[in-house]
Structures are given as structure tokens and as C-alpha cells.
Design an enzyme around this catalytic site. Structure first.
Site, mmCIF file in Angstrom:
data_model
loop_
_atom_site.group_PDB
_atom_site.id
_atom_site.type_symbol
_atom_site.label_atom_id
_atom_site.label_comp_id
_atom_site.label_asym_id
_atom_site.label_seq_id
_atom_site.Cartn_x
_atom_site.Cartn_y
_atom_site.Cartn_z
ATOM 1 N N GLY A 163 0.819 -1.196 0.000
ATOM 2 C CA GLY A 163 0.000 0.000 0.000
ATOM 3 C C GLY A 163 0.854 1.247 0.000
ATOM 4 C CD GLU A 200 5.592 -4.245 -4.071
ATOM 5 O OE1 GLU A 200 4.748 -3.842 -4.898
ATOM 6 O OE2 GLU A 200 6.157 -5.349 -4.145
ATOM 7 C CG LEU A 201 5.702 0.681 2.017
ATOM 8 C CD1 LEU A 201 6.336 1.513 3.117
ATOM 9 C CD2 LEU A 201 4.322 0.193 2.418
#
Length: 537
Positions: free
Chosen positions: A246, A268-269
Site C-alpha cells: 500500500g 511494499e510501499l
């Protein structure tokens, strides 16, 4: 949906009228949502029309503890099964997914608004990853030997055990890839999964839960909870590991809470990914790839490109080719392969894109193509947009737009390009284009990003399932895919065995200590020097 699914595409009627599902069409899917009595519902809107799709039951934090208890009971039995049974499940998922792909492609398009070719990327990704994990897991999860303290007498084996219950918090943009894909990785390692689905794309993940059941997954092994951030945060109190995909802001809040609870997480950005086009490229090939990298899924992909740095010697030719190809993209709503790009997913996404473009233009940027909404196609359509002369103080310069907008910047050298690519808090994916592969590899090694693709787009990275994917800096930490992604769903245990102790003639620590407090350090010192001389690791 599996066998009794809704026919979402009826060529005899107005195609747009078929994007709203009747309750009877989706009732079997809705029954799979974890939600307590008297639950509220949420009806996401179809991006192609803006009309509500279906009322999906929403979970609350109060629903999480019971779901976690069921998951733990299922996980204990699942982890006890032979690994070959767990890998066989993934292969059945692979086969059923390809067999029933038309069903989920319809759902993906209805819920995300993406073009069908981009929806298929999710199907192909999950099938590819399922096969890879099924075939590689036996070797990657097997106990491995490492050298012990005293070679020949000390043996060490490292075992991998499933964490137990894994929480997967998945966003709306790639629900099948990031939801089902992460769940399968955890499941093959012996975990159960609590999967928090975004309300916008809940039906896709409920369909995935049905697919898993049809493939033979035990009841309660993978449960789908549809909800907002509060449900995702509640998962942390009941899981042993969590995977979050996100925004950077939300991920930092999630990680902070995980740290308080001592729960390991992978994140995981966001990303503001860049591509460098060197002065020796085939500009047409590079431009064609840049179009795919910038405008796939209407730019709503964390690995997409939003910054293009082009060597000044080829800038004019590249920009001309890139703008020409961008302007030729076919926008449209339809459950078929006739469109090159679909819609943005929501009014919120559209507002962000409009704001970034207007802000950039207000700061002096020029629009070479695009830059306009397309309400004639649907409420959230926005043209693929190419900007130049975007100044540093414009939001589109450094902030993630997450839409079909890219800024082109000229650079005079490789060094300037690397410095510009690295001038970002993010570090997820980058691309380098050059006819000289040695030069390209050298440049890639200087880029601060979790992955760098040479002479292609992130699609080749994502499809190379053996390669780990993840970010640095504001783009997160931890990896999915590859052995690293699989190992993240396990914890390691070292079992050390000392031979010969009971026979009284071993080289255990008891015998060494029996030599005296002054002698045994000298013995070990000599042993260390000998191993160094023999180059023994």
C-alpha cells in the site's frame, strides 16, 4: 462464480449495463466474506460507469479473533501434511485459474476499470508464480546443512517452519496478483492466511477464495475479510507474520504497530520510478516500452514509470516517438481486448491525477499530449499524459501520482541521469535503456532501487518469479517472489549436534573445558588459525 457465474458481457445489450451485478449472481461469493451478524455492507462503484456493483459484507476488528482461531486450527493440520500435498494444491490452482480465467477477468475489469490485457497480467502472474513455488518449494524449504564449530564432529542443520497464521493486507489495484499471489506463497510453506481485501476489489478476492476451495484447500485455511485500515491493523494482533502492500504513509503506521507487537512484516510501499534512456538506443523500441511501463493499468501500478530521463542527444527523437505512441493509445470501457488503457479506479484517483497535472501546469509545465478527463468514456477516465519542463516545486515532480501521467526530463550524461534517478525518497523499481549491455549493467548497479530492468519494463521483472521484488527507503523493505519471498513466510531453526561425546572421545565443549581454562582457548586459537590457512568458511 466458478461454474454458476454471472455472464458479465452480453453483446446483445448495452455493454455498460452489464457492469452492475445482480445479487443472485454474486451471492455464493458474498457468503465467503468473513463478517459477523448485523454486518454493514459496502457497494463499490464500477469505474466504467460509476454505478454500484454489489453490496459486500464488511468485517470489523471484532471479527478478527474468531477468524484467527479458525485459521490456527486449520493451519496445524495443514502444516502436518506432506509438502507434496501443499505443492499439488498450487498446481491445481494454476490449472483452474487458467481454465476459468474469463470469469475473473470480467470481475477484475468491473472492479478496477483496467483494460482486459492488463487484467490478464494478473492471471498470468498468479499462474506463473503458483507453478514456480510448487516446483521450487521442495528444494527451498528442505533442511540444509552448514559447517559446524568442529568439522567432522559438529553437524548443523537449518530447518524452516511456517510462521503459523500470516496476515496479508492487499490494495485495490492488483487484487489477484497481490492477494492470491501472496496467499499461495504462505500456504505452500504451511501457513494459514487471513487476507484483508479492499472493499473496491472484494469480489475478485472472494472469487479467489472459491477457486482455492475448488482446488482442495481446507476450510478456513485462507479467509477473506473485507474492510478498511482498521481491519488490517486488527490482523496484527492475531497473526505471526504480515505482508502489507500500500501507500508509504499507511505502511509506516502498519509497521509501527507491528513493531509494538513484535510481529515481523514485509512492506511494499509507494514508488516514483524512473527510466533512463541513453544516447545509443533505438528510440522507437525504447518509446514503445516506455508507453507500456507508464500507462499499464492506467498508471495505477507501484512498479510503473512516472519519471523519464532522456539523454539530450536523443531527446527530440525519443519524445516525438513517445508522444506519438501515447496519443495513439485506445481508451475504452469493455470486457474485451479492444482497449489499450482503461479507467482510473475511483473518483479519488481521478481527483489526485487532475490535481497533479493542474499543479504542474500552474508551475510552468507543458502538456505534450493528454491532460484531460474523458467523461464521454466513463466518469473516471483520464487521458495518458506526457509532461515536460516540470519544476521541482510541482507535486508531480517528486510525489507519486499513481495515474497515467509521466514527466520527461533531459539529461546530459550518464552521471547526471543516475543522480536524477536516485534523487528520490523512493527506491522500488527503475529501468535503464542502452544498446551497450555492459554500460547498462554498470549504470543499473549504481541505481538505488530494489530492482532495475535493462531494456524492458517491470513486466519482465515481475514475470521472473525467481527474482526477489521489493523496495528500499520509502518504498518499504522485505521481498516477495524468489526464495526470499518464500522464506519470509517461515522462521529458521538451527539444530546443532556434537558427535562422540557419550563415547568419551569426542571434541565437545566439555572435553575442551576439561583441558583447563588456559589451555582450551589456545587449542581453539590454533584451530581458528588452521581453518583460516585452509580457507575453510
Amino acid at each position: 462464480m466458478a461454474h454458476e457465474h454471472a455472464d458479465l458481457h452480453d453483446p446483445e445489450t448495452d455493454p455498460l449495463a452489464t457492469y452492475v451485478l445482480e445479487p443472485d449472481d454474486v451471492r455464493p461469493l458474498l457468503a465467503r466474506a468473513v463478517a459477523g451478524p448485523g454486518h454493514a455492507t459496502h457497494a463499490a462503484r464500477a469505474p466504467f460507469t460509476g454505478a454500484p456493483i454489489a453490496a459486500v459484507p464488511l468485517a470489523t476488528p471484532a471479527d478478527v479473533p474468531a477468524a484467527a482461531r479458525r485459521a490456527r486450527a486449520a493451519q496445524r493440520l495443514w502444516a502436518a501434511r506432506p509438502l507434496r500435498e501443499r505443492t499439488a494444491l498450487l498446481l491445481r490452482v494454476h490449472d483452474l485459474l487458467l481454465e476459468r480465467q474469463s470469469d475473473v477477468l470480467d470481475l477484475l475489469q468491473v472492479e478496477t476499470g483496467k483494460a482486459r490485457t492488463h487484467a490478464w497480467e494478473e492471471v498470468g502472474d498468479v499462474a506463473n508464480a503458483a507453478r514456480w513455488h510448487a516446483l521450487r518449494a521442495p528444494r527451498l524449504l528442505a533442511p540444509r546443512r552448514v559447517r559446524g564449530l568442529v568439522p567432522g564432529f559438529t553437524s548443523v542443520r537449518v530447518h524452516r517452519h511456517p510462521h503459523g497464521v500470516v496476515g496479508v493486507v492487499t490494495p485495490w489495484n492488483y487484487p489477484l496478483s497481490l492477494g492470491l499471489g501472496d496467499a499461495l506463497t504462505a500456504v505452500v510453506a504451511g501457513n494459514a492466511v487471513l487476507l484483508r481485501a479492499d472493499p473496491q476489489t472484494a469480489l475478485t478476492l472472494l472469487w479467489a477464495a472459491e477457486l482455492l476451495a475448488d482446488a482442495g484447500a481446507p476450510e478456513d485455511l485462507v479467509q477473506v475479510l473485507v474492510g478498511g485500515p482498521d481491519v488490517g491493523m486488527a490482523l496484527l494482533e492475531h497473526v505471526d507474520h504480515a505482508a502489507f502492500t500500500g501507500s508509504t504513509a499507511s505502511g509506516r503506521v502498519f509497521a509501527a504497530r507491528a513493531g509494538e507487537l513484535g510481529v515481523p512484516v514485509t512492506l511494499e510501499l509507494g514508488g516514483k520510478n524512473a527510466m533512463y534512456v541513453a544516447d545509443d538506443v533505438d528510440v522507437e523500441a525504447a518509446a514503445a516500452a516506455a508507453v507500456r511501463a507508464c500507462f499499464g493499468s492506467a498508471g495505477q501500478v507501484c512498479a510503473g514509470i512516472e519519471r523519464l530521463y532522456v539523454h539530450e542527444d536523443v531527446r527530440e527523437a525519443f519524445v516525438a516517438a513517445f508522444v506519438r505512441r501515447t496519443a495513439a493509445l485506445r481508451l475504452g470501457a469493455g470486457l474485451d481486448y479492444r482497449s489499450d488503457m482503461g479507467s482510473l479506479a475511483s473518483a479519488e484517483q481521478l481527483a489526485r491525477v487532475v490535481e497533479h497535472v493542474e499543479d504542474a501546469v500552474g508551475h510552468g509545465a507543458l502538456v505534450l499530449t493528454g491532460g484531460a478527463q474523458r467523461p464521454d468514456l466513463g466518469p473516471y477516465f483520464y487521458e495518458p499524459t506526457v509532461l515536460v519542463e516540470v519544476p521541482r516545486d510541482a507535486r508531480a515532480f517528486g510525489e507519486e501520482t499513481f495515474g497515467p501521467v509521466v514527466a520527461v526530463h533531459p539529461v546530459a550524461s550518464d552521471d547526471e541521469a543516475v543522480a536524477a534517478v536516485n534523487d528520490s525518497a523512493y527506491g522500488l523499481v527503475a529501468a535503464v535503456w542502452s544498446a551497450d549491455l555492459r554500460r547498462a549493467r554498470s549504470l543499473a548497479a549504481r541505481v538505488r532501487a530494489g530492482a532495475v530492468v535493462v531494456n524492458e519494463t517491470h513486466h519482465t521483472l515481475w514475470g521472473s518469479v525467481g527474482a526477489p521484488i521489493g523496495g528500499v527507503g520509502a518504498s518499504g523493505y522485505g521481498r516477495r517472489h524468489g526464495r526470499e519471498g518464500l522464506w519470509a513466510t517461515t522462521w529458521e531453526q538451527a539444530v546443532v549436534v556434537q558427535r562422540g561425546v557419550h563415547a568419551g572421545r569426542g571434541l565437545g565443549m566439555a572435553e575442551l573445558h576439561g583441558l583447563g581454562t588456559e589451555v582450551w582457548p589456545r587449542v581453539l586459537t590454533r584451530a581458528l588459525e588452521l581453518q583460516r590457512a585452509l580457507r575453510l568458511p
